[in-house]
Each structure stands twice: as structure tokens, then as C-alpha cells.
Design a protein around this motif. Structure first.
Motif: not given
Lengths: 496, 496
Positions: B210-239
Motif C-alpha cells: 500500500t505504498g509503504w504506508s504506516l499503520d498505527i495499529n502496528e505501532l501500538r502492537e509493537q509498543t504493548y509487546k515491548a512493554r509486556s517484555e519490560g521494555k520502555s518505548v522512549r521515542g518514535l521515528v517517522v521519516i
């Protein structure tokens, strides 16, 4: 790309991030200190703004003696450099008949040589180490200086020498048990980068009573002590000529430093940015590269750092510098190259200026006469100002000051009255900070307290450049004397 | 300073340091990768040297399509910038009667304005954030772009945008549990700095179909997954526009990104260096600063990064850039200022160019006509080349290529024959690296394999700029087609 998923968030775990605050950013950033541009400079800027707004203060101008930044204080740039740089940035000038009357032929020839060899000129990323033609010119200058060969592929051009220090710290420091032997007093870039890269500053004290001399025994003692505590000594910083201390190492002392590094397997980080600032006819600068070559030393890793910001040229804003790496495993050299690649390259304008500094006009070149005149007058003026400042400081009650042999600074030792020490403690400040802040408030003179460089416990110093333009030095000296006397009148006689 | 103590060393503990080697330097340095200037570029330089030495190769010129470095490939710089820069570096030109015939009056006026407001001009360290007059001009440009105010004290001028990324990584990352959400494929500065500063790259995949589109759901999924592993999400890079992917985010998508950052308490790092590179009439660049202001958002911390190296101007070698920090706690802003101070300042020549980029000549100014012509022709040419390259790539067997909407790159998806994949594995290389290296050896075209940017498992890509000068594009396209066909002939048909 639809606005999807927003409502899902209520089902997710709670955000674990609060807004950024001093409590949740990288604590190393908070811990790092850099006194040369700290609280006193911020206050100086406020005072400057007040003056600008017409407010009446005890002085009519803020004098930035906190930093070796000569052109900010009115020093004229070296004409040859600027002419070449202007042509490199705007090459069309060379084809203009009128411009050919303005620029000497060697300036045009130099610009043409560089532009022909740098694809895209100043507007293109160069090799990450710096453009080859410029590294070749710098290598030539190093060879002429030392009488030994220099391989351009051992040179890394950097945005000022500071970037070279960052790279070396990044390379050497693995964890908090890694230490770097650092002179005290030191240039605070070292303490700041040691904090940022997570290493430990292992101090060795320069001995003020013997002209800020470097004692090899102390290097050894500190190294053994650190090792007995399970630490690893990764590097030795030597600043020669000294900053903030202005001393020039003797050749014998340098030989001992190299032998020490060899025996202990420690990399030598030689900060040689003041190599052109020598004021004593009986002293000379010798590079550590030359000492290594004299000794036929093939094991000691050396990083020799140089800058366009100091010397008589003082091209600070341009941000040029180089690191020469000697006796480094080619595989590690490749890693340094990779590190440089991550930043693409240093600015090409600064790279060109570094090549001009190391390969200036030669006798017989059309630009030589003016270049030599400018250089000689700038160096002579720096020397006159160093002598005068030293005399002024030495005459102050309770102050002794080692004669600056090189660099751009005097580092007077000030004995402070007990009353001042107590007043400083009351406001939670170091006593020399307290002195320097009052000096600023009453005279507009910006200096750096000795505590910013670290110093022997219980002693107080400040660092001042001798870069005030000559017509103003008498008046500044008067202001300084008057302030010092009134400070003592207010807080009492200094104890000896 | 006597040569003392040397003999003591035999009594000390054994040296705990060996010579520097890959085994004992900082392992993060060894781990960091930067494919844009890696093995393929080193090989390209070797081939260039061979050509220079007269050796016969299947091509007569190495074509650097690995990096957005337009002036290296012959792009002419914008005249207005270079004229102002030359005058700032060599102000005596302005007083020269002959020179006044060369430079338009607005060029002279601009140089005079800057030099009057920057004590010491380009030769002096400026305020560590950048000279105020330049930050003011940049702020004005940002205000005109967005229609919202910009405070110059939120601007930090940097040696290229890369330095801004370094600062943000240093600020945000505390330990290996700290993550930064990073698009895949990504510009490898992000993976490299995440490794160097000891954080973790938390990937979110852009969707090529879909033209290299950015999916907000994926941001959220990755964030929750990382947190469930005890990680801290500090920033989001968007180019945006995307590098290496060339897509332009829709306004709605940007709004969702901001809402996501707000809900999750994550700082937004917006890499907006391609904001002037837009090729589709139906697409426009909107800054995240504007989106924040439209939403009256006061909580989401934004770092918007800009550079003089991209756009139509491509002043890569000059190393200029800025970071605008929005909604940042003033105490943290002071820490960023301190970090900048440790490096003294970015190069002033690059600072001036950044101000010229953001505040160019206006209609009616003497320089406007030429400036507008140069800009329009450069942008039109980039667009023509983007279209042509996209067409060439899309026609290759087994290749699909999303149309580049912005930036300077195409990122074709290449289906490789099983034979090639196996041959690559045999030599221990990624299959797309294998393809790109052969492309270089046979055509002289330097590209970056998709594996250098990271990509969806099992897919292969490469990135190429569309910066080859227009007269050469047909020939380069022919070489590329010929190579691709012979590659398939050698290794077999690609599997779909």
C-alpha cells in the motif's frame, strides 16, 4: 492509510513513559558538566542583553575571556585562508576578470587544485575521513613538522578537535570500569565526554609549584591503584601545550610518557591543538608523533589531535580539525572509519581550512609576504598580551600565576579570604565560582572558575584567555585590579 | 621535570591492557552497521582507483547512487547561497568596487546583516545553539511554512541532521531496555545510533503493497509487546518523506501518529529532511509541527529535524541542519543546550546556509529570478529522473517498484532466483548484497542493498538515488537492464 486503531488504545497497557523530565532522561547527560559554557556564561549573556537594552551596569561591554575564541573579540582572520575559502564556495569568481585582480595567483591555484580533486567541491559529502587531496596536504605539513612520513589514510578530518575526542572515547570506553588518565586541571571536554561515554576520569595532578609539570611516577601510581581496584586504564590524555595550564612539556618528559604508555599498554591521546602557540624562545613544541618516530616505537597507539580553532589563526566557527592515528591495528582503524561514516563527513569548508593551516604559502609565493606578516604580528601580539596579563595577575595580593609558555590562557592561583569561602558555601557555590561570578557582575569580564577544570583540593584558580585586543588590555587590567582589591576589602585578607 | 620513575615499572602489576584490537574496543562500535557507506562503497573506491590507473573495466566511470550527494554527481549549487557564503568568509570583497559589480545588492545586504549580528563572523564560535540572527531567520521560515509561531530558542543548529539524531538518542536512551520505534525499512543512521547509544530498535514495518504506508495499529502492537517484555518505548521515528521508501504521509495519518504519541507518552522524532522533495502534484508535505499546532497539542514532545543536504539544494558537504524542539520541559531543553555546548557549536558556514535555505530571496529581490529558475529547474529535473527511473525499474523482470512521491530514492523490490540466493549464502552474504555487488562490478553503479535498511524477512530490495545527471540517465538505464537480464540468465528465473 485510514485513521484507524485510535480507540484500541484504551485496551492496551498503561503508557510507561511520562513526559520527558530531568528524572527520566539519560542520567549521564544530566551529570555531564562543561564549565567553559556554563552558568557564568549564561549570566554574561543576560548582562549583555541588559546593556543592549540600555540598562546601566558598572561596565559597558561584556568581555568573553572564558573561551579561546579570538575572532569574537575582534582578531582579524588570516587573509590567505579566507580568500581560498571564498573561491571554493563560489568558484564562478575565478572565471570573473574583475575577480582575478582581487585574488593572488597562488590563492586561485590552490582553490583550483582543491576543487579539481574534490568531486562536488564544498557542496558534496567527501570521503568520511576527509577529502584525499586535503589529507595529503595535511600529511605533507605533518611530515615537514616532524621529519617523518605521514600516511593520509591515518588522518581523520573532524568538525574541530572535539569530535576526535568523542570518537576516541567512544572507541576506548566499554563500561564504567574503563578509565582514562586525565591531567588535573584539565580541559572539561575530557571530564564531560568521560561522563557521557560512561567511563571514569582517573586523575593525575600537574604540579603547579614546578610550572604545572607532569610526573611520570604519578601516572604509574594512579594506574596501579586503579588496577588494584579492578579498573582498566584505557588511555592517557596529555594536553601539550597545556590547557588550562599553558606549560610546554620537555622532550625528556615526552619520552617518558611514551615509555610509560608502552610499558603499561595504554593508548596515548595527545591534545596538541596549541602547537602553534609558543611564547618562550627557550621552549619548542615537539609532537608525540615525532617522539614515537625518534624512539622507533611501533607498539604505542597514538591519537594526535589538532584543530583550526587555536594557534594564531583562531578559526573557531569553521569547525575543522584532524586526528592522526599511529600504530593502530588496521582492523581497528577500519572501525574508526566506520564510525566516521555514520556521520558522513566533517564539513568540507573546515577540512579545506585545516589543509591551509598545515600547508600555508611558502616563501616566494605571492601570498607569502602578507601571510607571514599576519602570522608574525598575531603571534607577537599574543605574546605581549600573555606577558602583560601574567604581570597583572602576579601583582595581585594573594595571587600567584605560572607564566604561560604556550596556549591561550593564564591560570592564576588565588588565595581567597575565609569570609569569601564561607559566603560561597552559604549560597552553595564553589569559592572560585563565587569569585568569578562577582568578577563578571562588577567588571563584565567572563572567566572560568578552577573548579570547572578540577584542581587540587583546597586550592582556587580561574582561567582567563589573553585574547582581549591590545588597545583594551590596560583598561581591563585596571578593572581586574580594582575588583580584586575591593573583593579583599569586602571579605578580608587572604590566608597564606 | 626529570625522566624519573621509569625503572619502577617492573615492580608494578602487569599491564592489563593489550594493544587495541577488535576484541578489546567498545563492542558497540564493532556491532554498529552503516550500509550507506559500507563494503560496497569501499569496493567502489577500489574500482575507481583502478580506472584512474588505466585498468580496463566493463565501465568507464563509477556512479555513486548509494547516497543522496547530488553535487558529487555534478549538480550545480544554488548561486544565491554560494554568493552570500563567499562574502561571509571573505568580507573584504564587499568593500571592493569591482566585487560590487559581481554580487547582487540583496546578496551583499544579507551578508552584511549576518556579519553585523554575529560577532567574529564565520571565524568565531557562535552560541552553542547557533547564532541568534540565523535562528531568527530559520524561525521565520518555519512560521511561513506552517502558519504558527516558532521560538528561535527551541532551535538547535547542527552539523547536518545526523548530529540532531545523535543528540536525541543520547538524551532518550538510558539502558538496553529503552527502545525507539523505527520504520522498516529505515535510514541506517537510526539502527547505527541505537546500537552506539545502547538502546533497542523496535521495528514497525511500512507496508510496501500500500505504498509503504504506516499503520498505527502496528505501532501500538509493537509498543504493548515491548512493554509486556519490560521494555520502555522512549521515542518514535517517522521519516517523512520516507527514506529509503519515498512515500509522503497523509495528513490524517500524521494526526493519528500524534494521537498515538500522546496516548502512549512517546516522544516523536520527525525526520523531515526531504520536505522540499515532493514530486506528486496531489501530495503535499505537512510538518509535524503544524499538525501539533493544528491539534493544539501541548503534551507531545516533538523533535523536527531538517538539513541543508537534501531538497533541491543538496549542500551535503557543508554540514548544516537544525532540530526544532517542541513541547519540551525547559529543564530538559537546558540539558540539550548543555550537550550542544560540550561540542561548542556547529560550523557557522553551515549555519548560514541553513538560514538561507529557510529564508531564501523573495519575489522582487534582485536575486529572486535566478534563485527561482535554479530551484524550479532542479526540482523539475529530479521529478523527470524519478519518473524515468521508476519506469526503468518497474519494467525489469521480477521487479516491482513503488512510485517515489518524495525524497531522492527508489526502493525496488527484487525477486531473486533461487540460484542467486544459494550462491549468496555460499559466500556468506545477504542475497540483495550479492546482487548489488555484482551490479557494481559489472556496471559501476553503486547502490545499497535492502538488507542495509532492514526489510521484511524473505524480501529483497535495493536503494538507488535518482541523481544521475539527465544526459546520462538513458545509458545508465540501459546498463541496469542489461545487467539485470544477464543476472537472471546466469542464476535462473525469479520465483514469484
Amino acid at each position: 492509510m485510514v485513521a484507524n486503531g485510535v480507540s484500541d488504545s484504551v485496551n492496551g497497557p498503561q503508557a510507561s513513559c511520562s513526559p520527558l523530565s530531568l528524572e527520566n532522561i539519560n542520567p549521564k547527560v544530566v551529570q555531564a558538566q562543561y564549565a567553559v559554557r556554563g552558568e557564568i556564561v549564561i549570566r554574561a549573556k543576560e548582562l549583555e542583553d541588559k546593556l543592549h537594552d540600555g540598562e546601566k551596569l558598572p561596565f559597558d561591554k561584556v568581555l568573553y575571556c572564558n573561551i579561546g575564541n579570538p575572532q569574537q573579540l575582534g582578531q582579524h582572520p588570516v587573509t590567505f585562508y579566507r580568500q581560498v575559502l571564498a573561491l571554493c564556495d563560489y568558484p564562478e569568481l575565478m572565471d570573473n576578470a574583475q575577480a582575478q585582480n582581487i585574488f593572488p595567483s597562488d590563492v586561485i591555484a590552490r582553490a583550483k587544485k582543491y576543487l579539481a580533486a574534490i568531486p562536488g567541491g564544498t557542496g558534496a559529502y567527501s570521503d568520511s575521513r576527509g577529502a584525499m587531496v586535503l589529507r595529503q596536504d595535511i600529511a605533507k605539513g605533518i611530515e615537514e613538522r616532524d621529519g617523518y612520513p605521514c600516511d593520509p589514510d591515518n588522518l581523520f578530518l573532524t568538525d574541530g578537535a572535539s569530535q576526535g575526542v568523542h570518537s576516541m572515547m567512544r572507541l576506548l570506553l566499554r563500561n564504567e570500569k574503563d578509565c582514562i588518565l586525565t591531567p588535573i586541571p584539565q580541559y572539561p571536554l575530557y571530564s564531560a565526554t568521560l561522563t557521557l561515554y560512561g567511563g571514569e576520569l582517573l586523575p593525575y595532578y600537574l604540579h603547579e609549584e614546578t610550572g604545572w609539570s607532569l610526573d611520570i611516577n604519578e601516572l604509574r601510581e594512579q594506574t596501579y591503584k586503579a588496577r588494584s581496584e579492578g579498573k582498566s586504564v584505557r588511555g592517557l590524555v596529555v594536553i601539550n601545550p597545556g590547557n588550562p595550564t599553558g606549560q610546554i612539556l620537555s622532550y625528556e618528559n615526552q619520552v617518558d610518557v611514551v615509555k610509560f604508555c608502552k610499558e603499561e599498554g595504554i593508548a596515548l591521546l595527545a591534545d596538541e591543538v596549541y602547537q602553534a602557540n609558543i611564547y618562550r624562545p627557550d621552549k619548542a613544541f615537539t609532537s608525540f608523533k615525532k617522539v614515537l618516530c625518534d624512539l622507533k616505537e611501533k607498539e604505542v597507539t597514538l591519537a594526535s589531535m589538532m584543530s583550526i580553532s587555536k594557534g594564531f589563526y583562531g578559526e573557531c566557527g569553521r569547525r575543522g580539525g584532524y586526528t592522526e592515528l599511529v600504530n593502530l591495528d588496521p582492523k581497528v582503524l577500519a572501525e574508526v572509519y566506520k564510525l566516521a561514516s555514520i556521520n558522513l563527513c566533517s564539513n568540507v569548508n573546515g577540512q579545506i581550512c585545516m589543509a591551509l593551516v598545515m600547508n600555508p604559502p611558502k616563501e616566494g609565493d605571492p601570498s607569502y609576504k602578507l601571510y607571514a606578516e599576519e602570522r608574525n604580528e598575531l603571534l607577537a601580539s599574543l605574546k605581549r598580551r600573555a606577558v602583560k596579563l601574567h604581570k597583572t595577575l602576579s601583582a595581585l595580593q594573594g595571587v600567584t600565576c605560572t607564566e604561560p609558555e604556550g596556549a591561550l590562557y593564564a591560570m592564576p592561583h588565588i588565595r581567597l579570604p575565609q569570609g569569601a569561602i564561607e559566603a560561597a558555601k552559604k549560597v552553595g557555590k564553589a569559592p572560585d565560582f563565587f569569585y568569578c561570578m562577582q568578577l563578571l557582575e562588577e567588571t563584565g569580564i567572563v572567566t572560568v572558575p578552577g573548579s570547572g577544570f578540577k584542581q587540587e583540593e583546597g586550592t582556587y584558580h580561574f582561567r582567563t584567555t589573553f585574547l582581549i585586543p591590545e588597545p583594551e588590555t590596560d583598561e581591563v587590567a585596571e578593572r581586574l585590579v580594582k575588583f580584586h582589591n575591593s573583593f579583599l576589602a569586602k571579605y578580608g585578607e587572604p590566608e597564606q
